[in-house]
Motif scaffolding. Structure first.
Motif, short mmCIF file in Angstrom:
data_model
loop_
_atom_site.label_atom_id
_atom_site.label_comp_id
_atom_site.label_asym_id
_atom_site.label_seq_id
_atom_site.Cartn_x
_atom_site.Cartn_y
_atom_site.Cartn_z
N CYS A 83 0.85 -1.20 0.00
CA CYS A 83 0.00 0.00 0.00
C CYS A 83 0.89 1.24 0.00
O CYS A 83 1.84 1.34 0.78
N CYS A 125 -4.23 -0.49 0.15
CA CYS A 125 -4.81 -1.61 0.90
C CYS A 125 -6.33 -1.43 0.92
O CYS A 125 -6.85 -0.35 0.62
N TYR A 126 -7.01 -2.49 1.29
CA TYR A 126 -8.48 -2.46 1.31
C TYR A 126 -9.00 -1.32 2.19
O TYR A 126 -9.92 -0.62 1.81
N GLU A 127 -8.40 -1.14 3.35
CA GLU A 127 -8.86 -0.10 4.29
C GLU A 127 -8.74 1.30 3.70
O GLU A 127 -9.68 2.08 3.72
N HIS A 166 -5.98 0.82 -7.23
CA HIS A 166 -7.00 1.88 -7.28
C HIS A 166 -6.86 2.68 -8.56
O HIS A 166 -5.78 3.21 -8.86
N GLN A 183 -5.08 -3.52 -3.31
CA GLN A 183 -5.86 -3.45 -4.55
C GLN A 183 -5.27 -2.33 -5.42
O GLN A 183 -4.67 -1.40 -4.90
N HIS A 231 -8.38 2.08 0.53
CA HIS A 231 -9.21 2.15 -0.67
C HIS A 231 -10.66 2.46 -0.30
O HIS A 231 -11.31 3.31 -0.91
N THR A 232 -11.16 1.79 0.74
CA THR A 232 -12.52 2.02 1.21
C THR A 232 -12.67 3.44 1.74
O THR A 232 -13.64 4.14 1.41
N PHE A 284 -5.67 -5.71 5.51
CA PHE A 284 -6.04 -6.65 4.46
C PHE A 284 -5.12 -6.52 3.26
O PHE A 284 -4.04 -5.97 3.36
#
Length: 129
Positions: free
Chosen positions: A19, A59-61, A34, A32, A63-64, A29
């Motif tokens: 990340c 990372c997922y966090e 982006h 990804q 990105h969210t 997590f």
């Protein structure tokens, strides 16, 4: 509107990186790729992703959080202090990617040799190619 350029190998390459915000903490997590909401290369239409050259590793966090925030530049400024963080990073990644067809005749299989210096700048000693 021009057709979106896809490059799955480059997207997978970026998703294999750590990340880009990991030095700032809060990573959770997997990573990804982006697609920038405000792309550096090409354009983005309503309901369309940016070209695959416009991806960064999150990372997922993170990105969210970015998508919940909605404003990409403000999101990166709040974490890094630089609202152009994502755009500057996408340029470094794309212009060093071994999967950038525009550069394939200039690069060996490992991409631009400067990528190691850029990784060190972004992630310090924690990332080894």
């Amino acid at each position: 509107m021009p057709k979106r350029k896809k490059n799955l190998k480059h997207v997978k390459y970026v998703a294999s990186m750590p990340c880009c915000l990991r030095l700032y903490g809060g990573c959770e997590f997997g990573v990804q790729a982006h697609h920038l909401l405000r792309p550096m290369f090409g354009s983005r239409g309503m309901g369309m992703r940016a070209n695959d050259s416009n991806v960064i590793p999150l990372c997922y966090e993170h990105h969210t959080q970015l998508h919940r925030n909605g404003d990409e530049n403000k999101f990166f400024k709040s974490i890094t202090g630089d609202e152009m963080f994502a755009q500057n990073l996408v340029k470094k990644i794309w212009f060093s990617s071994p999967f950038n067809p525009e550069l394939s005749h200039h690069l060996n299989d490992n991409g631009d040799p400067r990528i190691k210096e850029w990784y060190k700048e972004l992630w310090g000693q924690y990332y080894i190619l």
